[in-house]
Design a protein around this motif. Structure first.
Motif, PDB file in Angstrom:
ATOM      1  N   VAL A 159       1.307   6.779   4.431  1.00  0.00           N
ATOM      2  CA  VAL A 159       1.362   5.328   4.243  1.00  0.00           C
ATOM      3  C   VAL A 159       2.639   4.767   4.863  1.00  0.00           C
ATOM      4  O   VAL A 159       2.660   3.658   5.388  1.00  0.00           O
ATOM      5  N   GLY A 160       3.729   5.547   4.810  1.00  0.00           N
ATOM      6  CA  GLY A 160       4.965   5.129   5.464  1.00  0.00           C
ATOM      7  C   GLY A 160       4.779   4.989   6.966  1.00  0.00           C
ATOM      8  O   GLY A 160       5.306   4.058   7.592  1.00  0.00           O
ATOM      9  N   GLU A 204       4.093  -1.607  -0.451  1.00  0.00           N
ATOM     10  CA  GLU A 204       3.828  -1.672  -1.894  1.00  0.00           C
ATOM     11  C   GLU A 204       3.068  -0.436  -2.364  1.00  0.00           C
ATOM     12  O   GLU A 204       3.405   0.160  -3.388  1.00  0.00           O
ATOM     13  N   VAL A 205       2.063  -0.036  -1.597  1.00  0.00           N
ATOM     14  CA  VAL A 205       1.292   1.156  -1.961  1.00  0.00           C
ATOM     15  C   VAL A 205       2.169   2.399  -1.924  1.00  0.00           C
ATOM     16  O   VAL A 205       2.119   3.250  -2.821  1.00  0.00           O
ATOM     17  N   GLU A 210       5.014   6.823  -4.652  1.00  0.00           N
ATOM     18  CA  GLU A 210       6.281   7.538  -4.863  1.00  0.00           C
ATOM     19  C   GLU A 210       6.782   7.375  -6.283  1.00  0.00           C
ATOM     20  O   GLU A 210       7.432   8.276  -6.818  1.00  0.00           O
ATOM     21  N   GLY A 211       6.496   6.230  -6.905  1.00  0.00           N
ATOM     22  CA  GLY A 211       6.940   5.976  -8.274  1.00  0.00           C
ATOM     23  C   GLY A 211       5.958   6.403  -9.331  1.00  0.00           C
ATOM     24  O   GLY A 211       6.141   6.094 -10.511  1.00  0.00           O
ATOM     25  N   VAL A 217      -5.808  -0.878  -7.072  1.00  0.00           N
ATOM     26  CA  VAL A 217      -6.064  -2.273  -6.707  1.00  0.00           C
ATOM     27  C   VAL A 217      -5.366  -2.608  -5.402  1.00  0.00           C
ATOM     28  O   VAL A 217      -5.946  -3.224  -4.499  1.00  0.00           O
ATOM     29  N   GLU A 218      -4.114  -2.212  -5.285  1.00  0.00           N
ATOM     30  CA  GLU A 218      -3.331  -2.509  -4.082  1.00  0.00           C
ATOM     31  C   GLU A 218      -3.919  -1.809  -2.844  1.00  0.00           C
ATOM     32  O   GLU A 218      -3.904  -2.361  -1.746  1.00  0.00           O
ATOM     33  N   VAL A 219      -4.432  -0.593  -3.046  1.00  0.00           N
ATOM     34  CA  VAL A 219      -5.069   0.120  -1.934  1.00  0.00           C
ATOM     35  C   VAL A 219      -6.321  -0.628  -1.474  1.00  0.00           C
ATOM     36  O   VAL A 219      -6.564  -0.801  -0.274  1.00  0.00           O
TER      37      VAL A 219
END
Length: 265
Positions: A159-160, A204-205, A210-211, A217-219
């Motif tokens: 994702v990065g 954000e994803v 990572e957290g 939802v964000e995906v």
């Protein structure tokens, strides 16, 4: 005013914001599941030992296998999976080897019309959950299946890369749109904003993964946004629609779609 604010908030909460997805299992959840499988295996093994079944053999047309030897191999498969599962390595081959051991028992019970012992039922359910986490059908009947899980660090890295590719894509798309006289300024600015939303959504994803926070939802929103940008780039016939920056975005979207069981945009 207070009522109007609440009404607006309620409306916003229920707006369609992209495809819904189930949360993927985090590394900690998978790690705990593997430990639960270890515990379930030990319970099942003791149950067999109490009934002296571990001294029996399994006969087939090809070979005769000692259950005691089979149990040793099963335990080794559990231990290897526990040892090699890491944030940066999902241990797919090791998990598949473990699932195949369990599938030997499950398929044998089914062929013989048996439900198996309650201790096996509990262990089999945990193996089923592990198979789901790796996108593998349970029980494993084919030798050609491939586990499809990326662990947290692996997925966050994908994702990065998507996040960085979106930044590159924004510049390339703006340059290509300016060179295309049929694309007006309003369309160019809208496209830039849409691509920028991909970058922000990817960030954000990534931070959520990572957290160790929910991200389904964000995906869904990110994949919907990616699909919109793809459609716009194709409609405008911009060369960056097939360039390396877009492929970086597309690769991240593909990884997320597989991880969260969503259609690829």
């Amino acid at each position: 005013m207070h009522r109007r604010t609440l009404a607006a908030l309620a409306a916003a909460l229920f707006l369609p914001m992209g495809a819904a997805a189930a949360e993927r299992m985090t590394d900690e959840q998978v790690k705990k599941l593997i430990q639960d499988i270890d515990d379930g295996y030990q319970t099942w093994k003791k149950d067999l030992e109490k009934s002296n079944i571990d001294d029996a053999v399994i006969k087939s047309a090809e070979q005769t296998v000692s259950i005691k030897d089979f149990l040793k191999d099963f335990e080794k498969a559990v231990d290897v999976t526990k040892e090699r599962f890491r944030p940066e390595y999902a241990a797919g081959p090791e998990v598949l080897a473990l699932l195949r051991r369990g599938s030997d028992v499950e398929l044998r019970n089914r062929r013989q019309g048996q439900t198996g012992r309650s201790t096996w039922g509990a262990l089999g359910a945990k193996l089923d959950s592990l198979a789901q986490a790796y996108k593998v059908a349970w029980p494993v009947e084919s030798m050609n299946v491939q586990p499809a899980r990326l662990n947290d660090a692996e997925l966050a890295a994908k994702v990065g890369q998507m996040e960085n590719a979106a930044k590159q894509l924004k510049g390339e798309a703006d340059k290509a749109a300016k060179a295309n006289k049929s694309v007006d300024k309003a369309t160019r600015e809208s496209l830039k904003g849409s691509i920028q939303q991909i970058g922000a959504g990817a960030k954000e994803v990534r931070t959520r993964i990572e957290g160790d926070r929910p991200a389904a939802v964000e995906v869904g929103q990110l994949l919907t946004q990616t699909a919109k940008v793809r459609e716009t780039l194709t409609r405008l016939s911009l060369p960056c629609a097939t360039g390396p920056a877009w492929r970086g975005v597309d690769s991240g979207a593909d990884a997320l779609a597989r991880a969260f069981d969503l259609p690829k945009p």
